[in-house]
Each structure stands twice: as C-alpha cells, then as structure tokens.
Design a protein around this motif. Structure first.
Motif, PDB file in Angstrom:
ATOM      1  N   MET A   1      12.654  15.298 -25.440  1.00 27.17           N
ATOM      2  CA  MET A   1      11.631  14.328 -25.045  1.00 27.17           C
ATOM      3  C   MET A   1      12.249  12.936 -25.076  1.00 27.17           C
ATOM      4  SD  MET A   1       9.039  12.053 -25.648  1.00 27.17           S
ATOM      5  CE  MET A   1       8.787  11.957 -27.405  1.00 27.17           C
ATOM      6  N   HIS A   2      12.097  12.211 -23.953  1.00 23.40           N
ATOM      7  CA  HIS A   2      12.832  10.962 -23.821  1.00 23.40           C
ATOM      8  C   HIS A   2      11.981   9.746 -23.471  1.00 23.40           C
ATOM      9  CE1 HIS A   2      16.690  12.977 -24.108  1.00 23.40           C
ATOM     10  NE2 HIS A   2      16.326  13.821 -23.166  1.00 23.40           N
ATOM     11  N   LYS A   3      10.949   9.916 -22.644  1.00 22.96           N
ATOM     12  CA  LYS A   3      10.287   8.741 -22.082  1.00 22.96           C
ATOM     13  C   LYS A   3       8.768   8.795 -22.222  1.00 22.96           C
ATOM     14  CE  LYS A   3      13.848   7.873 -18.598  1.00 22.96           C
ATOM     15  NZ  LYS A   3      14.117   7.754 -17.158  1.00 22.96           N
ATOM     16  N   ILE A   4       8.202   7.632 -22.590  1.00 20.14           N
ATOM     17  CA  ILE A   4       6.756   7.479 -22.715  1.00 20.14           C
ATOM     18  C   ILE A   4       6.343   6.277 -21.882  1.00 20.14           C
ATOM     19  CG2 ILE A   4       4.832   7.065 -24.306  1.00 20.14           C
ATOM     20  CD1 ILE A   4       6.652   8.209 -26.532  1.00 20.14           C
ATOM     21  N   LEU A   5       5.327   6.456 -21.055  1.00 24.60           N
ATOM     22  CA  LEU A   5       4.834   5.370 -20.211  1.00 24.60           C
ATOM     23  C   LEU A   5       3.419   5.003 -20.623  1.00 24.60           C
ATOM     24  CD1 LEU A   5       5.518   3.659 -17.579  1.00 24.60           C
ATOM     25  CD2 LEU A   5       4.039   5.303 -16.401  1.00 24.60           C
ATOM     26  N   PHE A   6       3.192   3.699 -20.825  1.00 16.31           N
ATOM     27  CA  PHE A   6       1.843   3.194 -21.075  1.00 16.31           C
ATOM     28  C   PHE A   6       1.500   2.213 -19.957  1.00 16.31           C
ATOM     29  CE2 PHE A   6      -1.168   0.041 -22.423  1.00 16.31           C
ATOM     30  CZ  PHE A   6      -2.143   0.786 -23.068  1.00 16.31           C
ATOM     31  N   TRP A   7       0.254   2.339 -19.446  1.00 16.23           N
ATOM     32  CA  TRP A   7      -0.160   1.446 -18.361  1.00 16.23           C
ATOM     33  C   TRP A   7      -1.646   1.152 -18.446  1.00 16.23           C
ATOM     34  CZ3 TRP A   7      -0.718   2.837 -12.500  1.00 16.23           C
ATOM     35  CH2 TRP A   7      -0.818   1.647 -11.749  1.00 16.23           C
ATOM     36  N   ASN A   8      -1.979  -0.116 -18.522  1.00 20.24           N
ATOM     37  CA  ASN A   8      -3.352  -0.554 -18.311  1.00 20.24           C
ATOM     38  C   ASN A   8      -3.538  -0.625 -16.804  1.00 20.24           C
ATOM     39  OD1 ASN A   8      -5.741  -1.994 -17.871  1.00 20.24           O
ATOM     40  ND2 ASN A   8      -5.499  -3.194 -19.737  1.00 20.24           N
ATOM     41  N   SER A   9      -4.087   0.438 -16.238  1.00 17.64           N
ATOM     42  CA  SER A   9      -4.113   0.585 -14.784  1.00 17.64           C
ATOM     43  C   SER A   9      -5.261  -0.162 -14.126  1.00 17.64           C
ATOM     44  CB  SER A   9      -4.213   2.067 -14.414  1.00 17.64           C
ATOM     45  OG  SER A   9      -5.405   2.617 -14.941  1.00 17.64           O
ATOM     46  N   ARG A  10      -6.218  -0.614 -14.933  1.00 18.23           N
ATOM     47  CA  ARG A  10      -7.375  -1.353 -14.398  1.00 18.23           C
ATOM     48  C   ARG A  10      -8.076  -0.565 -13.293  1.00 18.23           C
ATOM     49  NH1 ARG A  10      -9.300  -5.935 -16.759  1.00 18.23           N
ATOM     50  NH2 ARG A  10      -9.509  -7.023 -14.776  1.00 18.23           N
ATOM     51  N   GLY A  11      -8.206   0.728 -13.529  1.00 19.97           N
ATOM     52  CA  GLY A  11      -8.891   1.574 -12.559  1.00 19.97           C
ATOM     53  C   GLY A  11      -8.055   2.773 -12.169  1.00 19.97           C
ATOM     54  N   ALA A  12      -8.662   3.961 -12.188  1.00 21.10           N
ATOM     55  CA  ALA A  12      -7.926   5.182 -11.863  1.00 21.10           C
ATOM     56  C   ALA A  12      -8.628   6.010 -10.794  1.00 21.10           C
ATOM     57  CB  ALA A  12      -7.735   6.024 -13.130  1.00 21.10           C
ATOM     58  N   GLY A  13      -9.514   5.392 -10.046  1.00 19.27           N
ATOM     59  CA  GLY A  13     -10.257   6.147  -9.056  1.00 19.27           C
ATOM     60  C   GLY A  13      -9.820   5.941  -7.624  1.00 19.27           C
ATOM     61  N   SER A  14      -8.889   5.024  -7.394  1.00 18.16           N
ATOM     62  CA  SER A  14      -8.511   4.694  -6.020  1.00 18.16           C
ATOM     63  C   SER A  14      -7.339   5.538  -5.530  1.00 18.16           C
ATOM     64  CB  SER A  14      -8.137   3.210  -5.919  1.00 18.16           C
ATOM     65  OG  SER A  14      -6.933   2.959  -6.626  1.00 18.16           O
ATOM     66  N   GLU A  15      -7.175   5.589  -4.221  1.00 17.82           N
ATOM     67  CA  GLU A  15      -6.029   6.271  -3.631  1.00 17.82           C
ATOM     68  C   GLU A  15      -4.737   5.560  -3.987  1.00 17.82           C
ATOM     69  OE1 GLU A  15      -3.868   9.103  -1.738  1.00 17.82           O
ATOM     70  OE2 GLU A  15      -6.019   9.141  -2.172  1.00 17.82           O
ATOM     71  N   LYS A  16      -4.798   4.244  -4.115  1.00 19.35           N
ATOM     72  CA  LYS A  16      -3.599   3.479  -4.473  1.00 19.35           C
ATOM     73  C   LYS A  16      -3.131   3.825  -5.884  1.00 19.35           C
ATOM     74  CE  LYS A  16      -1.551  -1.066  -3.908  1.00 19.35           C
ATOM     75  NZ  LYS A  16      -0.562  -0.825  -4.956  1.00 19.35           N
ATOM     76  N   PHE A  17      -4.082   3.985  -6.814  1.00 18.55           N
ATOM     77  CA  PHE A  17      -3.703   4.414  -8.160  1.00 18.55           C
ATOM     78  C   PHE A  17      -3.010   5.772  -8.095  1.00 18.55           C
ATOM     79  CE2 PHE A  17      -4.737   7.361 -11.567  1.00 18.55           C
ATOM     80  CZ  PHE A  17      -4.114   6.746 -12.640  1.00 18.55           C
ATOM     81  N   ARG A  18      -3.588   6.681  -7.305  1.00 14.37           N
ATOM     82  CA  ARG A  18      -3.004   8.015  -7.203  1.00 14.37           C
ATOM     83  C   ARG A  18      -1.556   7.946  -6.733  1.00 14.37           C
ATOM     84  NH1 ARG A  18      -1.966  11.864  -3.462  1.00 14.37           N
ATOM     85  NH2 ARG A  18      -2.298  14.038  -4.063  1.00 14.37           N
TER      86      ARG A  18
ATOM     87  N   VAL B   1       5.523   8.467 -12.513  1.00 16.78           N
ATOM     88  CA  VAL B   1       5.867   9.637 -13.324  1.00 16.78           C
ATOM     89  C   VAL B   1       7.103  10.339 -12.784  1.00 16.78           C
ATOM     90  CG1 VAL B   1       5.069  11.929 -14.030  1.00 16.78           C
ATOM     91  CG2 VAL B   1       3.530   9.966 -14.194  1.00 16.78           C
ATOM     92  N   LYS B   2       7.188  10.467 -11.457  1.00 14.60           N
ATOM     93  CA  LYS B   2       8.346  11.151 -10.870  1.00 14.60           C
ATOM     94  C   LYS B   2       9.602  10.301 -10.945  1.00 14.60           C
ATOM     95  CE  LYS B   2       5.931  14.277  -7.715  1.00 14.60           C
ATOM     96  NZ  LYS B   2       5.680  14.646  -6.309  1.00 14.60           N
ATOM     97  N   LEU B   3       9.463   9.016 -10.654  1.00 13.29           N
ATOM     98  CA  LEU B   3      10.635   8.145 -10.621  1.00 13.29           C
ATOM     99  C   LEU B   3      11.286   8.014 -11.992  1.00 13.29           C
ATOM    100  CD1 LEU B   3      12.328   6.237  -8.823  1.00 13.29           C
ATOM    101  CD2 LEU B   3      10.778   4.384  -9.497  1.00 13.29           C
ATOM    102  N   HIS B   4      10.460   7.993 -13.044  1.00  9.03           N
ATOM    103  CA  HIS B   4      10.990   7.762 -14.389  1.00  9.03           C
ATOM    104  C   HIS B   4      11.001   9.012 -15.268  1.00  9.03           C
ATOM    105  CE1 HIS B   4      11.158   3.443 -13.678  1.00  9.03           C
ATOM    106  NE2 HIS B   4       9.952   3.514 -13.175  1.00  9.03           N
TER     107      HIS B   4
ATOM    108  N   LEU C   1       7.541   0.987 -20.274  1.00  8.60           N
ATOM    109  CA  LEU C   1       8.243   2.259 -20.428  1.00  8.60           C
ATOM    110  C   LEU C   1       9.032   2.249 -21.731  1.00  8.60           C
ATOM    111  CD1 LEU C   1       9.282   4.987 -19.205  1.00  8.60           C
ATOM    112  CD2 LEU C   1      11.145   3.652 -18.185  1.00  8.60           C
ATOM    113  N   LEU C   2       8.757   3.215 -22.596  1.00  5.78           N
ATOM    114  CA  LEU C   2       9.531   3.401 -23.824  1.00  5.78           C
ATOM    115  C   LEU C   2      10.556   4.495 -23.576  1.00  5.78           C
ATOM    116  CD1 LEU C   2      10.199   3.165 -26.865  1.00  5.78           C
ATOM    117  CD2 LEU C   2       8.301   4.742 -27.302  1.00  5.78           C
ATOM    118  N   GLN C   3      11.815   4.137 -23.687  1.00  5.77           N
ATOM    119  CA  GLN C   3      12.898   5.097 -23.499  1.00  5.77           C
ATOM    120  C   GLN C   3      13.587   5.272 -24.851  1.00  5.77           C
ATOM    121  OE1 GLN C   3      15.068   4.649 -19.842  1.00  5.77           O
ATOM    122  NE2 GLN C   3      16.977   5.341 -20.770  1.00  5.77           N
ATOM    123  N   LEU C   4      13.601   6.497 -25.350  1.00  4.21           N
ATOM    124  CA  LEU C   4      14.108   6.747 -26.701  1.00  4.21           C
ATOM    125  C   LEU C   4      15.623   6.724 -26.776  1.00  4.21           C
ATOM    126  CD1 LEU C   4      11.719   9.599 -27.911  1.00  4.21           C
ATOM    127  CD2 LEU C   4      11.488   7.130 -28.185  1.00  4.21           C
ATOM    128  N   HIS C   5      16.259   7.055 -25.676  1.00  9.57           N
ATOM    129  CA  HIS C   5      17.723   7.113 -25.662  1.00  9.57           C
ATOM    130  C   HIS C   5      18.241   6.291 -24.488  1.00  9.57           C
ATOM    131  CE1 HIS C   5      17.295  10.211 -28.689  1.00  9.57           C
ATOM    132  NE2 HIS C   5      16.513  10.886 -27.871  1.00  9.57           N
TER     133      HIS C   5
END
Length: 345
Positions: A1-18, A25-28, A223-227
């Motif tokens: 386990m290497h990476k943890i992402l935290f995001w205040n997304s200010r909304g998760a219902g839009s297509e842009k959020f998706r 998630v994929k990039l990192h 992004l928290l990267q442990l290593h």
C-alpha cells in the motif's frame, strides 16, 4: 500500500466529478481514497466510485450540502479496519504484511468554530485509547500559522487546531507544489494538509504530501505517498485501433491519404496502415499519458507561481491548459472504455 488521496471535491454528483475522480485514481494508482463535501447522497455516486476497483467503503453522509466524508479502499490491496467515526472524521487501523500497524484519520473539520472545536477534543480522547503511529489527513478548515494565508485578516482563524497540534507534539507533513490548497481567486489558504505523530514519521521517513493541481473544486486534491519511488511504467501494447484517434482533426485525412498511397492487396495495405498509424500515434497524436502529466505539471507550476501575486496572463494560460487537459482526459476515457470493451460514443 503506497498512496492515499484526500479531496474536498465540493460536489460528487456531476459528470465532471466523475471524469476527474476516475482520472485521479488511475493516474496516481490510489490505494485509499477519501472524499469530503460530496453534496449528494452516496447512492448518487456509488457506481462510479466502486467501478474504480475499490471493494469496501465507509460513509458519513452529508447533511444536505454540508459536510460528509467518504472513505474507499480495496480489501485485496489494503488490510483496513474502521475504528471509529463521527460527523467530522473516519478513523481506521491499517495493518501491513510486516506486522506494522498504524492509524489513519480522514477528516473534514466543520467550518463552524464551536462544532470544529469538538473535533480536537474528540481526537484527543480517541488517541488515549489507541497507542499506534498516527496520521491525520483532511480539510482542517482552520489555519495553523499566519503563513497559511496570503491575503486578508487571520483574526479568529488560528486557535484550536494549533493548540491541538502543539499539545500533542504532532508534525506537519509539509508539501510539494503550490503553497495553498484552497482559493476563491483572491484569498488563498492552506486548509487541506496532514499532521502525524513522531512514531508515524519514524515508520515512514520517505513519506510526503503533494498538492495536485486544482481542477473542478476550489480545493486541490492532496496526495500522501508513503514511499519515494513507486511509479509503475505502463507496458507497451500491441497495435490496436484506438477510438480516441477519431477525436483528432487530422485523423481521417491521414488515413485516407495513406491508404491511397499503398500498393498490394488488402492484407498488405492493412499491415502498412497499422505500421503508419503506430508512427502517427507517436509523432502526431502523441503519448496521451505523458501529455497529461506534462499539462498537469504546467498547471501546477502556474498555480504555484500565482500563490502570492495574481498575473492575468498566467490565469488565462491556466484556463487554456485546463481545457486542453480536459480534452485529453476525455480522449483517455475513450481509450479505457475501449480497453474494457465498454461502449463508446
């Protein structure tokens, strides 16, 4: 386990959020994802988030448009047990194969001072019952010091958080990237961050926080990267027609002109076209993953350059680069849909 992402997304219902969360998630290669202020009920975004490979989740639902914390992980990758939760935080114990266990608290501190002050007291009581290395990560909605704000008064913005951090001898994890994690185009503040205990820092001496570029939200993902060395190179795949090529304005002309120039039977022409499309992809269309990383680096550089002083040219350039990035992101979505044999438009 290497990476943890935290995001205040200010909304998760839009297509842009998706689109943005899939890309992040994929990039990192995110192992644990924490989101706050979703502004929708979990059922509205559940399918999108679980499609990213997460198998487990714990949800503190938003109260209307206020608050809310969503935590995701995959039990195939992470041994995570929920310890406690309240309206402002979710705390988990993470166990590693070598036997080391540590605590993670993902939090969204209330913007209301009286409610937020209860969080510091709650975390102190919780820490007395679990004597493990600990890291606290999230939107603290409060300043730790005067350098966390670039404009306007700091009166009333420093208090309970600083007392809690100092009295518990916590360590500021610092950051790479832009100095601030929230802005309204005039005022900029560092609200999203991580503090850890001394023993957690000893266990993860290479760990660091990176402020990723802001896109949809007025908060940047952190992004928290442990290593320090855990990026994985993508394998080169055999030739396959990519639907995303159709979005390039010169693609149709290139294919038509190339086909006319070939000689031989259909099989030979197809082989020649396959070879030329591979070269066209490299030289003209470009490596979409490298282009995206390059664009994100430029956007992050601009946001860092404008930390303290506004520059109209850079602000306009940032908007142009974000639009270009979003175009690339949409092209990549076609790539992944085709790769998974889903339908694409």
């Amino acid at each position: 386990m290497h990476k943890i992402l935290f995001w205040n997304s200010r909304g998760a219902g839009s297509e842009k959020f998706r689109s943005d969360i899939i890309d992040l998630v994929k990039l990192h290669s995110i192992d644990i994802l924490a989101l706050c202020e979703p502004r929708v009920q979990f059922s509205k975004a559940k399918d999108t988030l679980l499609s990213l490979g997460f198998t487990d989740y714990k949800i503190v639902e938003a109260n209307g448009f206020s608050g809310g914390i969503w935590l995701f992980w995959s039990s195939n990758q992470v041994k995570l047990d929920i310890i406690d939760m309240n309206c402002q935080s979710i705390t988990a114990k993470i166990s590693q194969p070598n036997g080391t266990a540590w605590m993670l608290t993902a939090l969204y501190a209330s913007p209301t001072n009286s409610v937020r002050s209860n969080l510091w007291k709650y975390l102190e009581r919780l820490a007395f019952t679990h004597h493990l290395p600990w890291i606290f990560m999230g939107d603290f909605n409060e300043l730790y010091s005067c350098v966390d704000k670039n404009f306007g008064t700091i009166s009333g913005r420093i208090g309970g958080l600083k007392h809690w951090v100092d009295s518990n001898f916590l360590i500021d994890m610092g950051f790479l990237g832009s100095c601030d994690t929230w802005s309204n185009n005039r005022i900029k503040e560092r609200l999203d961050r991580a503090f850890c205990t001394c023993d957690w820092r000893t266990h993860f001496p290479e760990a660091f926080i990176r402020h990723l570029p802001k896109m949809k939200s007025d908060h940047c993902p952190i992004l928290l990267q442990l290593h320090s060395n855990n990026y994985v190179n993508r394998r080169v795949t055999p030739f396959r027609f990519q639907a995303m090529w159709l979005t390039h304005c010169d693609f149709s002309t290139f294919v038509a002109d190339s086909w006319k120039s070939y000689s031989g039977d259909f099989v030979k022409k197809t082989t020649d076209l396959s070879h030329d499309l591979q070269q066209w992809n490299i030289n003209i269309f470009g490596n979409i993953f490298k282009r995206k990383k390059h664009l994100l680096a430029r956007i992050g550089g601009i946001q860092k350059a404008t930390d303290r002083y506004s520059n109209p040219f850079l602000i306009n350039l940032e908007s142009e680069l974000i639009r270009e990035y979003e175009t690339l992101r949409d092209q990549e979505n076609l790539f992944w849909k085709q790769k998974s044999r889903d339908k694409w438009l």
